[in-house]
Design a protein around this motif. Structure first.
Motif, short mmCIF file in Angstrom:
data_model
loop_
_atom_site.label_atom_id
_atom_site.label_comp_id
_atom_site.label_asym_id
_atom_site.label_seq_id
_atom_site.Cartn_x
_atom_site.Cartn_y
_atom_site.Cartn_z
N LYS A 218 0.83 -1.20 0.00
CA LYS A 218 0.00 0.00 0.00
C LYS A 218 0.87 1.26 0.00
O LYS A 218 0.59 2.22 -0.74
CB LYS A 218 -0.90 -0.02 1.24
CG LYS A 218 -1.95 1.04 1.28
CD LYS A 218 -2.83 0.85 2.50
CE LYS A 218 -3.86 1.92 2.62
NZ LYS A 218 -4.70 1.74 3.82
N SER A 219 1.93 1.26 0.80
CA SER A 219 2.79 2.45 0.85
C SER A 219 3.54 2.63 -0.47
O SER A 219 3.74 3.76 -0.91
CB SER A 219 3.76 2.36 2.02
OG SER A 219 4.70 1.32 1.81
N GLU A 220 3.96 1.53 -1.10
CA GLU A 220 4.65 1.64 -2.38
C GLU A 220 3.73 2.17 -3.47
O GLU A 220 4.13 2.98 -4.30
CB GLU A 220 5.24 0.29 -2.80
CG GLU A 220 6.39 -0.18 -1.93
CD GLU A 220 7.59 0.72 -2.01
OE1 GLU A 220 7.87 1.26 -3.09
OE2 GLU A 220 8.28 0.86 -0.98
N VAL A 221 2.48 1.71 -3.48
CA VAL A 221 1.51 2.20 -4.47
C VAL A 221 1.26 3.69 -4.26
O VAL A 221 1.22 4.47 -5.21
CB VAL A 221 0.20 1.39 -4.40
CG1 VAL A 221 -0.90 2.05 -5.20
CG2 VAL A 221 0.42 -0.02 -4.89
N LYS A 222 1.13 4.10 -3.00
CA LYS A 222 0.90 5.51 -2.70
C LYS A 222 2.09 6.36 -3.13
O LYS A 222 1.93 7.44 -3.69
CB LYS A 222 0.66 5.70 -1.19
CG LYS A 222 0.22 7.10 -0.82
CD LYS A 222 0.05 7.25 0.68
CE LYS A 222 -1.11 6.42 1.16
NZ LYS A 222 -1.38 6.63 2.61
N ASP B 207 4.09 10.16 -9.68
CA ASP B 207 3.44 10.46 -10.96
C ASP B 207 2.74 11.81 -10.95
O ASP B 207 2.65 12.47 -11.97
CB ASP B 207 2.44 9.37 -11.33
CG ASP B 207 3.13 8.05 -11.68
OD1 ASP B 207 4.36 8.08 -11.93
OD2 ASP B 207 2.45 7.02 -11.69
N SER B 208 2.23 12.23 -9.79
CA SER B 208 1.47 13.47 -9.73
C SER B 208 2.35 14.71 -9.72
O SER B 208 1.89 15.80 -10.01
CB SER B 208 0.57 13.47 -8.49
OG SER B 208 1.36 13.49 -7.31
#
Length: 98
Positions: free
Chosen positions: A40-44, A50-51
């Motif tokens: 979850k932390s890696e996806v965040k 990317d943003s």
């Protein structure tokens, strides 16, 4: 009978406890929780990367000079190669029988 009833879930839970043992189940659940937190932390973090917008070049400004890639250090040929030690021959002194 499409859905599983509570009795079905109880039987499945009993089979899992019998197969894996009651001692290993908490460790497995803890490991699963840790791996999910890391995922979850890696996806965040990927979404945050990317943003962030890339800095845009201003019109009329010169493009930044890109430096040439650094050269790799030359190999040190002054060292001597390592040779393996000679095989040791075992000497068996067996008593001679008369």
């Amino acid at each position: 009978m499409g859905a599983l009833s509570p009795w079905h879930w109880a039987i499945v839970a009993l089979v899992v406890v019998i197969l894996f043992g009651s001692k290993r189940l908490p460790d497995a659940a803890r490991g699963l929780g840790r791996s999910l937190r890391i995922f979850k932390s890696e996806v965040k973090e990927m979404q945050n990367d990317d943003s962030k917008p890339a800095p845009a070049a201003q019109p009329g400004a010169s493009a930044p000079q890109q430096s040439a890639p650094a050269e790799l250090p030359a190999a040190d040929n002054a060292t001597t190669p390592v040779t393996p030690p000679a095989p040791v021959q075992s000497q068996h002194n067996e008593p001679k029988s008369a």
